[in-house]
Write an enzyme that holds these catalytic residues in place. Structure first.
Site, PDB file in Angstrom:
ATOM      1  CB  SER A 272      -6.773 -13.177  -5.443  1.00 43.70           C
ATOM      2  OG  SER A 272      -5.576 -13.715  -4.938  1.00 43.70           O
ATOM      3  CG  HIS A 299      -4.655 -14.767  -8.319  1.00 44.74           C
ATOM      4  ND1 HIS A 299      -4.609 -13.483  -7.808  1.00 44.74           N
ATOM      5  CD2 HIS A 299      -4.690 -14.634  -9.671  1.00 44.74           C
ATOM      6  CE1 HIS A 299      -4.627 -12.617  -8.811  1.00 44.74           C
ATOM      7  NE2 HIS A 299      -4.690 -13.286  -9.946  1.00 44.74           N
ATOM      8  CG  ASP A 395      -4.285 -10.256 -12.106  1.00 47.96           C
ATOM      9  OD1 ASP A 395      -3.987  -9.684 -13.168  1.00 47.96           O
ATOM     10  OD2 ASP A 395      -4.511 -11.482 -12.021  1.00 47.96           O
TER      11      ASP A 395
END
Length: 453
Positions: A272, A299, A395
């Site tokens: 991310s 992301h 995540d």
């Protein structure tokens, strides 16, 4: 509590007002100054040492990319880029992230747009994370690496390729010891707001402010914004700017020779904040005959993932694409999940293919790393290798734990010292499902060695 100081840079006075108003909604932040172009931004960072900067991409005299590179070289500071969604803007945003920008947000279209409040919330969230993470350290330019390091990288790739072809264990490659992530292990934390010797800005022009006279209390959030602008900067005084990552050659060799539908390994990577530069380090370090497909969840919103894939492809020996629905998966190719879609590895009688879905977000994200990792659970005939790199949140930790319990071959978390944000890797480590904690610059070599087992 003394607020964190933010520099707002945009050539539009209207947009400077919008961004500044959004920021001061949170009493943790104040606007120390504004600037109208990249030259003034560099001067403001020198003068005021802000805790964070919001930086527009398109500006006269000196654009955001040029200013970012100068700031990161001279006064490394967390920078949030403001990007439009045009194809040119998405390409430039990916460059900025690889050049050391902390993160980016989509630029609001106007003060009355339906999503202005959502944009503000996202901006404040990213600023809060930025000021609480480690101080940036100067990023070593690829152009500035010594000839010996470049030679060692070339020799390492030759050893890797030869070992894969012969199916024997390679000699441990000599990789550069200098991390290319924006942080180093001896970075220092930004002081807490109450520890910083800073104060509320003055309403007078920046170059006329008396630094010795500072207010001890921030202005109320509903106060009229009167952030100062900067005096003109003499261009000859600006530092010479060299690209942190050189542009790729205009003529590229074919990348189809290494692609094959027969493979025994599969690699899945999740990342991310800080991911674009981390992915550049890993993907461009893999040899062209890497004997496995690589599936990536970064992301990122729609359109930006396509620009990310195109830019990585221009530097890598592997073919890098934004994944498409039903696309067949082959070794020697890298697939990046498109923004707004979950990506899964699926199987039918003909082999393996990409499945994209619009199922609800997981962990606040779509695409989600957990969704990708969990899709590998039934694929037990392949040797599975999972990697979690820099990023906020958790995540991927749940999916990696499930893979670990199912007998995954390799589970790698990026080491804290090379992470921009040690959130996702930390969650995986704390879940007890990681068998290797590896600095960013060594992840590619660990994956290559794993292919030979």
């Amino acid at each position: 509590m003394v607020p964190y100081r933010v520099l707002v840079v945009d050539d539009s006075g209207f947009m400077r007002k919008i961004i500044s108003d959004l920021i001061v909604q949170d009493p943790q932040f104040t606007i120390v100054a504004t600037a109208v172009n990249g030259q003034e931004a560099i001067e403001a960072v020198r003068e005021w040492k802000p805790d964070a900067v919001t930086l527009d991409l398109e500006m006269p005299l000196m654009n955001g990319i040029e200013a970012l590179q100068a700031i990161m070289k001279e006064n490394p500071t967390p920078v949030i880029m403001l990007s439009g969604i045009s194809e040119d803007n998405t390409r430039e945003t990916i460059k900025a992230l690889q050049f050391g920008a902390f993160d980016f947000i989509r630029k609001p279209s106007s003060a009355i747009s339906n999503d202005i409040h959502q944009v503000g919330e996202v901006l404040l969230e990213k600023l809060r994370i930025a000021v609480l993470t480690k101080r940036y350290q100067p990023v070593i330019s690829i152009n500035e690496k010594s000839a010996s390091i470049i030679a060692e990288n070339h020799q390492a790739k030759q050893q890797i390729s030869a070992a894969i072809e012969k199916k024997v264990q390679p000699v441990e490659p000599s990789l550069p010891t200098q991390p290319t992530a924006p942080f180093s292990s001896d970075s220092i934390l930004i002081p807490k707001p109450e520890e910083q010797q800073v104060t509320q800005r003055s309403v007078s022009p920046l170059h006329k402010q008396q630094k010795s006279k500072r207010s001890e209390t921030p202005a109320p959030n509903n106060a009229k914004l009167t952030a100062p602008t900067l005096k003109p900067v003499v261009k000859s005084k600006l530092p010479e700017i060299k690209p942190l990552i050189p542009e790729p050659p205009s003529i590229k060799k074919s990348k189809t020779s290494g692609a094959t539908g027969t493979f025994k390994h599969i690699v899945a990577i999740g990342t991310s904040t800080g991911g674009p530069r981390a992915l550049h380090e890993v993907i461009t370090s893999l040899p062209g005959d890497f004997p496995a497909p690589v599936l990536i969840v970064q992301h990122m919103p729609p359109k930006f993932t396509k620009s990310l894939a195109q830019r990585l492809d221009s530097f890598s020996e592997l073919h890098v694409v934004e994944a498409e629905q039903g696309e067949r998966v082959v070794a020697g190719k890298v697939y990046i999940a498109p923004g707004a879609f979950h990506m899964e590895l699926a199987k039918d009688a003909a082999g393996y293919f990409i499945r994209l879905t619009e199922q609800p977000q997981r962990n606040g994200h779509r695409p989600s790393v957990d969704v990708l990792f969990e899709s590998l659970l039934p694929i037990r005939e392949l040797k599975r290798h999972a990697v979690i790199m820099t990023g906020m949140g958790s995540d991927g930790a749940k999916g990696m734990k499930l893979l670990s319990e199912s007998g995954i071959e390799t589970s790698i978390a990026e080491a804290e010292e090379s992470c921009v944000v040690y959130g996702m890797p930390r969650s995986a480590v704390e879940a007890g499902c990681v068998n290797q904690i590896v600095p960013l610059q060594n992840i590619a070599s660990q994956l290559v060695q794993a292919m030979l087992k």
